[in-house]
Motif scaffolding. Structure first.
Motif, PDB file in Angstrom:
ATOM      1  N   ASP B  81       0.851  -1.195   0.000  1.00 16.88           N
ATOM      2  CA  ASP B  81       0.000   0.000   0.000  1.00 16.88           C
ATOM      3  C   ASP B  81       0.895   1.256   0.000  1.00 16.88           C
ATOM      4  O   ASP B  81       1.481   1.608   1.030  1.00 16.88           O
ATOM      5  N   THR B  82       0.997   1.913  -1.157  1.00 21.24           N
ATOM      6  CA  THR B  82       1.910   3.063  -1.262  1.00 21.24           C
ATOM      7  C   THR B  82       1.323   4.342  -0.649  1.00 21.24           C
ATOM      8  O   THR B  82       2.004   5.368  -0.606  1.00 21.24           O
ATOM      9  N   LYS B  83       0.072   4.257  -0.191  1.00 15.78           N
ATOM     10  CA  LYS B  83      -0.468   5.395   0.586  1.00 15.78           C
ATOM     11  C   LYS B  83       0.049   5.281   2.015  1.00 15.78           C
ATOM     12  O   LYS B  83       0.460   6.254   2.624  1.00 15.78           O
ATOM     13  N   LYS B  84       0.017   4.047   2.529  1.00 17.93           N
ATOM     14  CA  LYS B  84       0.520   3.811   3.883  1.00 17.93           C
ATOM     15  C   LYS B  84       2.051   3.948   3.915  1.00 17.93           C
ATOM     16  O   LYS B  84       2.619   4.433   4.896  1.00 17.93           O
ATOM     17  N   TYR B  85       2.686   3.502   2.844  1.00 15.51           N
ATOM     18  CA  TYR B  85       4.150   3.557   2.762  1.00 15.51           C
ATOM     19  C   TYR B  85       4.556   4.415   1.557  1.00 15.51           C
ATOM     20  O   TYR B  85       4.814   3.892   0.476  1.00 15.51           O
ATOM     21  N   PRO B  86       4.609   5.735   1.725  1.00 12.96           N
ATOM     22  CA  PRO B  86       4.959   6.606   0.595  1.00 12.96           C
ATOM     23  C   PRO B  86       6.423   6.406   0.173  1.00 12.96           C
ATOM     24  O   PRO B  86       7.261   5.965   0.978  1.00 12.96           O
TER      25      PRO B  86
END
Lengths: 223, 223
Positions: B81-86
């Motif tokens: 999840d690239t929102k949770k892990y930018p």
């Protein structure tokens, strides 16, 4: 430590230590891959014995260092010739260190490593935080936490030398010896974290432990 | 650099970059194994721009650093999840560096890296040897050769930023900014070789480039 034979390479089985995989991602609209490795976070501890004013190091045979001393051609051989490539090529000089493979505070892991590898029984509160950094940025990106601690001869309650199969030799170096290491253009048995540790110690701690005669002025003999 | 999506892990295929294997050996009569990795030797270059008195760094997205910011549980997921892990979690700050994958002198490789990554056209003879060390001693034991070079604005003949798919941002830092980084207890987007590079520069080179006003006495205003 340097009695080495029956050296050969084999394919990597399912390993608890080295878990390679491919990382797939799209960056700025472009699909990319990067091959990398899961490894454990770790601790490293600069240990200085204030009774005898020496820094404590560990020497050990490191297969990764040894392997990199073997020519590409000879790596293909079924058995590595340990006469041509003696074990001494793979003996590294490092500060005390260990992986974080237990669920406990990093300070506690660091304390245990100092006891197991160097034989000194330090308190968790004796450990000064130095720096946290990435052990690598290419194929491995785990964190290493570096600490500093001062010990006395009285705190040496065990032999050190590692646990289980580990063959670790405890080595002591004086401040002038550390400075000499830092003047060298090559410190091939050591990783950059150790070079940083030496420099950090020389610039933050060494002055208060220099023996008086080291400060005597050569010209006028005044201390 | 930070537009990241479609992140997932897959098994490692035959890779030119990451070659894991098992090293088997008998030490002091005892059979042992060590899991390790063949990687390339490399160069790292401390670049200092004497026209504007700034050190030149490279910033880039490093999958290995990013991966290590993801919780164990979330690593199991099919898609990260690239929102949770930018992407910013994986952006490292490093000195200019590159692997030795061509059959030419290390100085020539270093020269090319400075041009490709930072855009400065230096001569091989501008490169001062700093230190050679092992990039690691655990799972990888390749050599890294560190150099130092001084550049001027006139020598910036190209944009820098890497070649092919590389997305590299060139970043400049002043001497006080470098000193501030070294005071921090955490330098998590960077490897220990960079911390060593900063310290080496501060203690061997910085003095001659300090601007006079940095030396002004705060009490009496005398320079």
């Amino acid at each position: 430590m340097e009695d080495l034979n029956e050296v050969y390479l084999s394919p990597l089985p399912d390993s608890p230590y080295v878990k390679p995989f491919r990382f797939n991602y799209t960056q700025n609209g472009k699909k990319k891959t990067w091959d990398l490795l899961e490894i454990h976070d770790s601790v490293a501890i600069i240990v200085f014995n204030i009774t005898r004013r020496v820094m404590i190091f560990v020497k050990q045979f490191r297969p990764a260092v040894y392997y990199n001393c073997i020519s590409r051609q000879d790596r293909e051989s079924n058995n590595i010739d340990t006469k041509k490539y003696p074990a001494s090529l793979g003996v590294s000089l490092e500060v005390c260190a260990g992986i974080i493979d237990k669920n406990m505070p990093v300070e506690q892991i660091a304390k245990e490593e100092v006891l197991e590898e160097c034989g000194y029984d330090v308190k968790v509160t004796d450990l000064q935080k130095v720096l946290a950094y990435r052990s690598g940025v290419g194929v491995e990106g785990a964190v290493q936490y570096m600490f500093y601690c001062e010990v006395t001869d009285d705190m040496k309650t065990e032999q050190g030398g590692g646990v289980d199969d580990e063959i670790i030799e405890v080595v002591e170096k004086t401040i002038p010896e550390i400075e000499e290491m830092l003047q060298s253009q090559s410190i091939l048995p050591s990783p950059p974290s150790m070079v940083y540790a030496l420099m950090w110690f020389i610039h933050h701690k060494a002055d208060k432990f220099r023996k008086t005669f080291e400060r005597t002025c050569v010209e006028c003999k005044v201390k």
